[in-house]
Structure formats: structure tokens, C-alpha cells
Design a protein around this motif. Structure first.
Motif, PDB file in Angstrom:
ATOM      1  N   SER A  62       1.757 -43.844  82.669  1.00 45.87           N
ATOM      2  CA  SER A  62       2.835 -42.889  82.934  1.00 45.87           C
ATOM      3  C   SER A  62       2.937 -42.567  84.424  1.00 45.87           C
ATOM      4  O   SER A  62       4.000 -42.178  84.901  1.00 45.87           O
ATOM      5  CB  SER A  62       2.628 -41.607  82.129  1.00 45.87           C
ATOM      6  N   SER A  77       5.751 -44.544  86.643  1.00 40.39           N
ATOM      7  CA  SER A  77       7.168 -44.350  86.375  1.00 40.39           C
ATOM      8  C   SER A  77       8.021 -44.725  87.582  1.00 40.39           C
ATOM      9  O   SER A  77       7.859 -44.184  88.671  1.00 40.39           O
ATOM     10  CB  SER A  77       7.425 -42.896  85.983  1.00 40.39           C
ATOM     11  N   VAL A 137       9.404 -45.521  76.210  1.00 40.15           N
ATOM     12  CA  VAL A 137       9.543 -46.386  77.382  1.00 40.15           C
ATOM     13  C   VAL A 137      11.034 -46.412  77.673  1.00 40.15           C
ATOM     14  O   VAL A 137      11.837 -46.735  76.795  1.00 40.15           O
ATOM     15  CB  VAL A 137       9.024 -47.811  77.104  1.00 40.15           C
ATOM     16  N   ASN A 138      11.398 -46.047  78.885  1.00 39.91           N
ATOM     17  CA  ASN A 138      12.811 -45.972  79.244  1.00 39.91           C
ATOM     18  C   ASN A 138      13.119 -46.857  80.435  1.00 39.91           C
ATOM     19  O   ASN A 138      12.328 -46.974  81.352  1.00 39.91           O
ATOM     20  CB  ASN A 138      13.186 -44.520  79.591  1.00 39.91           C
TER      21      ASN A 138
END
Length: 122
Positions: A49, A52, A112-113
Motif C-alpha cells: 500500500s 500507491s 486495487v485501483n
């Protein structure tokens, strides 16, 4: 794989951790003192994370007679681990660039983007 009209076989090998380290060591040795060449390379690792928005290498391949130009997710290639430790291995499909689920044990959304891929030749 042998292409029509080609006399040699083309190969694509997915490198494990030791293979990646060895290939990078050879690459750095061969490029010492030379200008130009391919991009900077890092060892493949897990994405966290904290990454990002950053590019993270997740796969290293040795290609002979082939030049990959794109990677397309087909589904179930990825494993996602929530910050609480829940593991999601099935139905992690990033072909649309986004995936989401819910970690019931830790009462948290997991996702997850804007997944994107790129291939860097070195």
C-alpha cells in the motif's frame, strides 16, 4: 517457440529471484563504462500500500528472439493480501484495472485501483 521462416527458436523465461539477481548483475557488469542502453532495472518484488502511484517491478523475463510490448491481465494472476492479513487468491481479476473485495475478519475494504502495466527492456 519457432516463428515461420526463422532458423532459431525464440524463448521467454520467467526468472525467479536468483535468476533476476544474476541477470541484473550481468547487465550492470556489461554496461560499466558504456553510455546509453536500456532503462534502469530493479529486482521484482511485492507491491504494498506504500507504493500507491509508483511503478513497481513485479516480473522479470529473459527474452531471446522475442520482444514483448504489452502485458494484459487475463484474470487470477495476482494474489492480494489485506493489511489485516486476509489473503485473496481467487477471482482477483485486474483486466479492467480495478478490483475490490471485503475483509470480513478485519472489517475493511480491500482493493486495487487503476492498475497499469508497462514493459521496460534493459
Amino acid at each position: 517457440m519457432k516463428w515461420e521462416g526463422s532458423k532459431k527458436f525464440s524463448t521467454l523465461i520467467v526468472l525467479d529471484e536468483e535468476g533476476s539477481k544474476s541477470a541484473l548483475k550481468k547487465l550492470k557488469k556489461n554496461k560499466k563504462g558504456k553510455k546509453g542502453g536500456g532503462g534502469e532495472a530493479d529486482l521484482p518484488r511485492d507491491v504494498t500500500s506504500d507504493d500507491s502511484g509508483d511503478y513497481v517491478p513485479v516480473l522479470a523475463m529473459e527474452c531471446r528472439g522475442l520482444e514483448p510490448y504489452a502485458y494484459h491481465c487475463l484474470g487470477n494472476e495476482f494474489r492480494v493480501v489485506s493489511e489485516g492479513g486476509a489473503v485473496f487468491e481467487e477471482d482477483v481479476d485486474l483486466s479492467d484495472g480495478d478490483w475490490g473485495d471485503y475483509d470480513e475478519e478485519n472489517d475493511a475494504a480491500v482493493g486495487v485501483n487503476e492498475f497499469e502495466s508497462k514493459i521496460i527492456a534493459i
